[in-house]
Design an enzyme around this catalytic site. Structure first.
Site, PDB file in Angstrom:
ATOM      1  N   ASP A 119       0.879  -1.249   0.028  1.00  0.00           N
ATOM      2  CA  ASP A 119       0.244   0.519   0.257  1.00  0.00           C
ATOM      3  C   ASP A 119       0.548   1.289   0.079  1.00  0.00           C
ATOM      4  O   ASP A 119      -0.093   2.460   0.354  1.00  0.00           O
ATOM      5  CB  ASP A 119      -1.089  -0.488   1.051  1.00  0.00           C
ATOM      6  CG  ASP A 119      -0.290  -0.142   2.441  1.00  0.00           C
ATOM      7  OD1 ASP A 119       0.806   0.602   2.858  1.00  0.00           O
ATOM      8  OD2 ASP A 119      -1.100  -1.105   3.325  1.00  0.00           O
ATOM      9  N   ARG A 139       0.903   6.863   0.087  1.00  0.00           N
ATOM     10  CA  ARG A 139       0.210   6.103   1.049  1.00  0.00           C
ATOM     11  C   ARG A 139      -1.288   5.853   0.466  1.00  0.00           C
ATOM     12  O   ARG A 139      -1.685   6.723   0.736  1.00  0.00           O
ATOM     13  CB  ARG A 139       0.497   5.986   2.483  1.00  0.00           C
ATOM     14  CG  ARG A 139      -0.895   4.837   3.338  1.00  0.00           C
ATOM     15  CD  ARG A 139       0.072   3.601   3.303  1.00  0.00           C
ATOM     16  NE  ARG A 139      -0.123   2.771   4.626  1.00  0.00           N
ATOM     17  CZ  ARG A 139      -1.785   2.288   4.713  1.00  0.00           C
ATOM     18  NH1 ARG A 139      -2.480   2.870   3.299  1.00  0.00           N
ATOM     19  NH2 ARG A 139      -2.090   2.175   5.267  1.00  0.00           N
ATOM     20  N   ASP A 144      -5.156  -1.448   3.581  1.00  0.00           N
ATOM     21  CA  ASP A 144      -4.571  -1.543   4.547  1.00  0.00           C
ATOM     22  C   ASP A 144      -4.066  -2.844   4.270  1.00  0.00           C
ATOM     23  O   ASP A 144      -4.416  -3.636   4.157  1.00  0.00           O
ATOM     24  CB  ASP A 144      -4.374  -1.692   6.498  1.00  0.00           C
ATOM     25  CG  ASP A 144      -3.354  -1.732   6.633  1.00  0.00           C
ATOM     26  OD1 ASP A 144      -2.524  -1.447   6.726  1.00  0.00           O
ATOM     27  OD2 ASP A 144      -3.581  -2.148   8.167  1.00  0.00           O
ATOM     28  N   THR A 145      -2.524  -3.174   4.284  1.00  0.00           N
ATOM     29  CA  THR A 145      -2.132  -4.408   3.429  1.00  0.00           C
ATOM     30  C   THR A 145      -1.246  -4.977   4.575  1.00  0.00           C
ATOM     31  O   THR A 145      -0.752  -4.727   5.282  1.00  0.00           O
ATOM     32  CB  THR A 145      -0.711  -4.456   1.941  1.00  0.00           C
ATOM     33  OG1 THR A 145      -0.155  -3.558   2.138  1.00  0.00           O
ATOM     34  CG2 THR A 145      -2.167  -3.895   1.036  1.00  0.00           C
ATOM     35  N   GLU A 147       0.984  -7.204   5.708  1.00  0.00           N
ATOM     36  CA  GLU A 147       2.120  -7.302   6.472  1.00  0.00           C
ATOM     37  C   GLU A 147       2.648  -5.916   7.327  1.00  0.00           C
ATOM     38  O   GLU A 147       3.131  -6.260   8.032  1.00  0.00           O
ATOM     39  CB  GLU A 147       3.972  -6.858   5.047  1.00  0.00           C
ATOM     40  CG  GLU A 147       3.156  -5.258   5.178  1.00  0.00           C
ATOM     41  CD  GLU A 147       2.553  -4.940   3.188  1.00  0.00           C
ATOM     42  OE1 GLU A 147       3.604  -4.524   2.518  1.00  0.00           O
ATOM     43  OE2 GLU A 147       1.475  -5.769   3.386  1.00  0.00           O
ATOM     44  N   ARG A 189       3.959  11.209   4.654  1.00  0.00           N
ATOM     45  CA  ARG A 189       3.534  10.658   3.267  1.00  0.00           C
ATOM     46  C   ARG A 189       2.063  11.525   2.602  1.00  0.00           C
ATOM     47  O   ARG A 189       0.907  11.609   2.837  1.00  0.00           O
ATOM     48  CB  ARG A 189       3.391   9.364   3.422  1.00  0.00           C
ATOM     49  CG  ARG A 189       4.070   8.220   4.003  1.00  0.00           C
ATOM     50  CD  ARG A 189       4.485   6.990   4.261  1.00  0.00           C
ATOM     51  NE  ARG A 189       2.705   6.792   5.296  1.00  0.00           N
ATOM     52  CZ  ARG A 189       2.639   5.247   5.418  1.00  0.00           C
ATOM     53  NH1 ARG A 189       3.181   4.904   5.262  1.00  0.00           N
ATOM     54  NH2 ARG A 189       1.732   5.423   6.686  1.00  0.00           N
TER      55      ARG A 189
END
Ligand SMILES: [Zn+2]
Length: 246
Positions: A119, A139, A144-145, A147, A189
């Site tokens: 992401d 971002r 929300d991925t 990891e 970000r």
């Protein structure tokens, strides 16, 4: 018996080769750097740190300018360059319910030059809108991925797949950026919706295909839409919601 179509195929092949050769000659490969706003010829001293190949027409349409040292070909006159001195295009407006209702023409054109994870990417923005720099960490809004979720082996494993999915679809690709009410997060970000050239919203694709959760801790325009995309991904067992997750 003679095949009347053979001549046609030979003509078609000759034509294809000519078109390919012509388009290469008219649209030569130039190079950009990860952080710069110029495009260059191969061998330019400005390319020492990074060197990303790109077609001249694409470089021009993103808003890169010809380098003053190596004098590459000028931008083709028919290319529509990005508008300058505009504000960021924000999607937090009343009535906008689905990501595909956003206007690609109003968005910020960028090139994804570095991949971080599922992401987050880095982009080069030769013509940034007001308040945005020409090199930014981005971002993706509302997703929300996996990891970021530690201590769960299976989820982390799928995090790698999510990361690879983003890399394979976005790295070195032109994208269109749109924004919401909050332009940056606490890490400075840029928070953005990332659109592909076909008008699809990559943030939504990540949730729809089970590569990401809908991230609903902070409000954003498509919160309800992303929630329902996540629900149907769960029901289908797509991606991280798959049956191999014990
Ligand atoms: Zn140069």
């Amino acid at each position: 018996m003679e095949h009347p179509s053979i001549r046609f195929y030979i003509c078609a092949l000759v034509l294809l080769v000519a078109v390919a050769a012509g388009s290469c000659a008219e649209d030569p490969q130039v190079y950009i750097t990860e952080t710069g706003k110029m495009y260059h010829l191969d061998g330019c001293r400005c390319l020492e740190r990074s060197r990303i190949p790109i077609r001249l027409s694409m470089a021009a349409s993103l808003g890169y300018e010809p380098c003053g040292h190596c004098n590459p070909p000028p931008p083709p006159s028919e290319i529509i360059r990005p508008a300058r001195d505009t504000g960021p295009y924000r999607l937090n407006v009343a009535g906008l319910e689905h990501p595909q209702e956003a206007d690609l023409a109003e968005m910020t054109r960028a090139l994804v030059v570095r991949h971080v994870d599922g992401d987050t990417v880095y982009v080069s923005i030769p013509c940034p809108p007001i308040g945005v720099k020409s090199y930014e960490s981005v971002r993706f809004i509302g997703v929300d991925t996996p990891e970021t979720v530690r201590h769960q082996k299976t989820v982390e494993r799928f995090g790698k797949e999510a990361s690879a999915f983003t890399r394979d679809h976005l790295l070195n690709q032109p994208v269109f950026l749109a924004f919401d009410w909050q332009l940056r997060d606490h890490y400075d970000r840029l928070l953005a919706y990332v659109y592909l050239a076909d008008g699809s919203c990559f943030n939504a694709i990540l949730v729809r295909d089970g590569y990401a959760h809908a991230y609903t801790r902070f409000p954003f325009q498509f919160l309800e839409e992303f929630r329902s995309l996540e629900c149907s991904a769960r029901e289908r067992g797509a991606g991280l919601w798959g049956s191999d997750k014990q």
